[in-house]
Design a protein around this motif. Structure first.
Motif, short mmCIF file in Angstrom:
data_model
loop_
_atom_site.label_atom_id
_atom_site.label_comp_id
_atom_site.label_asym_id
_atom_site.label_seq_id
_atom_site.Cartn_x
_atom_site.Cartn_y
_atom_site.Cartn_z
N ALA A 164 0.83 -1.21 0.00
CA ALA A 164 0.00 0.00 0.00
C ALA A 164 0.87 1.26 0.00
CB ALA A 164 -0.94 0.01 1.21
N ALA A 165 2.00 1.22 0.71
CA ALA A 165 2.92 2.37 0.72
C ALA A 165 3.48 2.61 -0.68
CB ALA A 165 4.05 2.14 1.71
N ASP A 166 3.81 1.54 -1.39
CA ASP A 166 4.30 1.67 -2.77
C ASP A 166 3.21 2.22 -3.68
OD1 ASP A 166 6.82 0.75 -2.14
OD2 ASP A 166 6.39 -1.32 -2.76
N VAL A 167 2.01 1.69 -3.56
CA VAL A 167 0.89 2.10 -4.41
C VAL A 167 0.55 3.57 -4.19
CG1 VAL A 167 -1.59 1.80 -4.79
CG2 VAL A 167 -0.10 -0.20 -4.65
N HIS A 168 0.56 4.02 -2.94
CA HIS A 168 0.15 5.38 -2.61
C HIS A 168 1.34 6.34 -2.50
CE1 HIS A 168 -3.91 4.04 -2.21
NE2 HIS A 168 -3.55 3.14 -1.31
N TYR A 213 4.43 4.76 11.16
CA TYR A 213 4.58 6.16 10.80
C TYR A 213 4.56 6.24 9.29
CZ TYR A 213 6.55 10.77 10.07
OH TYR A 213 6.74 12.05 9.65
N CYS A 214 3.75 7.12 8.76
CA CYS A 214 3.61 7.26 7.31
C CYS A 214 3.80 8.73 6.94
CB CYS A 214 2.22 6.79 6.88
SG CYS A 214 1.93 6.91 5.11
N GLU A 215 4.47 8.96 5.81
CA GLU A 215 4.72 10.32 5.35
C GLU A 215 4.60 10.36 3.83
OE1 GLU A 215 7.98 12.70 7.20
OE2 GLU A 215 8.88 12.38 5.21
N GLY A 216 3.93 11.39 3.31
CA GLY A 216 3.75 11.54 1.88
C GLY A 216 2.77 12.66 1.58
N SER A 217 2.16 12.59 0.41
CA SER A 217 1.14 13.58 0.06
C SER A 217 -0.10 13.33 0.92
CB SER A 217 0.77 13.47 -1.42
OG SER A 217 0.11 12.24 -1.66
N GLU A 218 -0.94 14.35 1.03
CA GLU A 218 -2.14 14.20 1.87
C GLU A 218 -3.01 13.04 1.41
OE1 GLU A 218 -6.00 16.67 3.56
OE2 GLU A 218 -4.52 17.72 2.34
N SER A 219 -3.28 12.96 0.11
CA SER A 219 -4.14 11.87 -0.39
C SER A 219 -3.48 10.52 -0.20
CB SER A 219 -4.49 12.11 -1.86
OG SER A 219 -3.33 12.09 -2.66
N GLY A 220 -2.15 10.44 -0.42
CA GLY A 220 -1.44 9.18 -0.24
C GLY A 220 -1.49 8.68 1.19
N ARG A 231 -3.69 9.57 3.57
CA ARG A 231 -5.08 9.22 3.94
C ARG A 231 -5.49 7.87 3.34
NH1 ARG A 231 -7.78 13.02 6.69
NH2 ARG A 231 -6.99 15.16 6.63
N ASN A 232 -5.09 7.60 2.11
CA ASN A 232 -5.42 6.32 1.50
C ASN A 232 -4.68 5.17 2.19
OD1 ASN A 232 -7.16 7.43 -0.41
ND2 ASN A 232 -5.52 7.77 -1.88
N TRP A 233 -3.41 5.41 2.58
CA TRP A 233 -2.66 4.38 3.30
C TRP A 233 -3.30 4.09 4.66
CZ3 TRP A 233 0.17 3.94 7.80
CH2 TRP A 233 0.96 2.79 7.91
N VAL A 234 -3.72 5.13 5.37
CA VAL A 234 -4.39 4.94 6.67
C VAL A 234 -5.69 4.16 6.48
CG1 VAL A 234 -5.56 6.15 8.56
CG2 VAL A 234 -3.32 6.93 7.79
N ALA A 235 -6.40 4.40 5.40
CA ALA A 235 -7.62 3.64 5.12
C ALA A 235 -7.30 2.15 4.92
CB ALA A 235 -8.33 4.20 3.89
N VAL A 236 -6.18 1.85 4.29
CA VAL A 236 -5.75 0.45 4.13
C VAL A 236 -5.48 -0.16 5.50
CG1 VAL A 236 -3.93 -1.06 3.26
CG2 VAL A 236 -4.86 0.73 1.79
N VAL A 237 -4.79 0.57 6.37
CA VAL A 237 -4.49 0.08 7.72
C VAL A 237 -5.79 -0.19 8.47
CG1 VAL A 237 -3.42 0.63 9.94
CG2 VAL A 237 -2.29 1.31 7.82
N GLN A 238 -6.75 0.72 8.38
CA GLN A 238 -8.03 0.52 9.06
C GLN A 238 -8.75 -0.72 8.51
OE1 GLN A 238 -9.65 4.40 8.31
NE2 GLN A 238 -9.19 5.11 10.40
N GLY A 239 -8.61 -0.97 7.22
CA GLY A 239 -9.24 -2.13 6.61
C GLY A 239 -8.63 -3.45 7.05
N LEU A 240 -7.41 -3.43 7.58
CA LEU A 240 -6.77 -4.67 8.06
C LEU A 240 -7.29 -5.09 9.42
CD1 LEU A 240 -3.06 -4.06 7.02
CD2 LEU A 240 -4.76 -5.49 5.89
N ARG A 241 -8.09 -4.25 10.04
CA ARG A 241 -8.72 -4.55 11.34
C ARG A 241 -7.67 -4.89 12.40
NH1 ARG A 241 -12.79 -9.00 10.14
NH2 ARG A 241 -13.22 -8.75 12.34
#
Length: 85
Positions: free
Chosen positions: A30-34, A50-57, A59-69
């Motif tokens: 997901a980090a590579d994709v975003h 810890y994640c760093e990048g563009s705002e959309s990247g 937010r999308n990575w955090v959504a992936v983390v949330q989806g992993l439950r």
């Protein structure tokens, strides 16, 4: 005086732990994709991400983390450099 970091956004997340190799692989993918830079503390408690990048990247990575439950998921910081949150 805040420095101009080119609009970088970041997120700090704590979980109970991250031990699943499949989840770690999904987080890296997901980090590579975003197009985000990610640091993971896996194995023992607590799991730190810890994640760093563009705002959309980020937010999308955090959504992936949330989806992993992940167990005991807490987002401590989600914002841009120089913002007051």
């Amino acid at each position: 005086m805040p420095l101009n970091h080119g609009g970088l956004f970041n997120a700090l997340i704590r979980t109970h732990h991250i031990t699943s190799r499949k989840k770690i692989a999904k987080l890296r993918h997901a980090a590579d994709v975003h197009n985000c830079f990610v640091l993971l503390h896996s194995g023992k408690c607590p799991g730190i991400m810890y994640c760093e990048g563009s705002e959309s990247g980020v937010r999308n990575w955090v959504a992936v983390v949330q989806g992993l439950r992940c167990k005991s998921f807490h987002t401590y910081r989600l914002g841009g450099y120089g913002s007051r949150q």
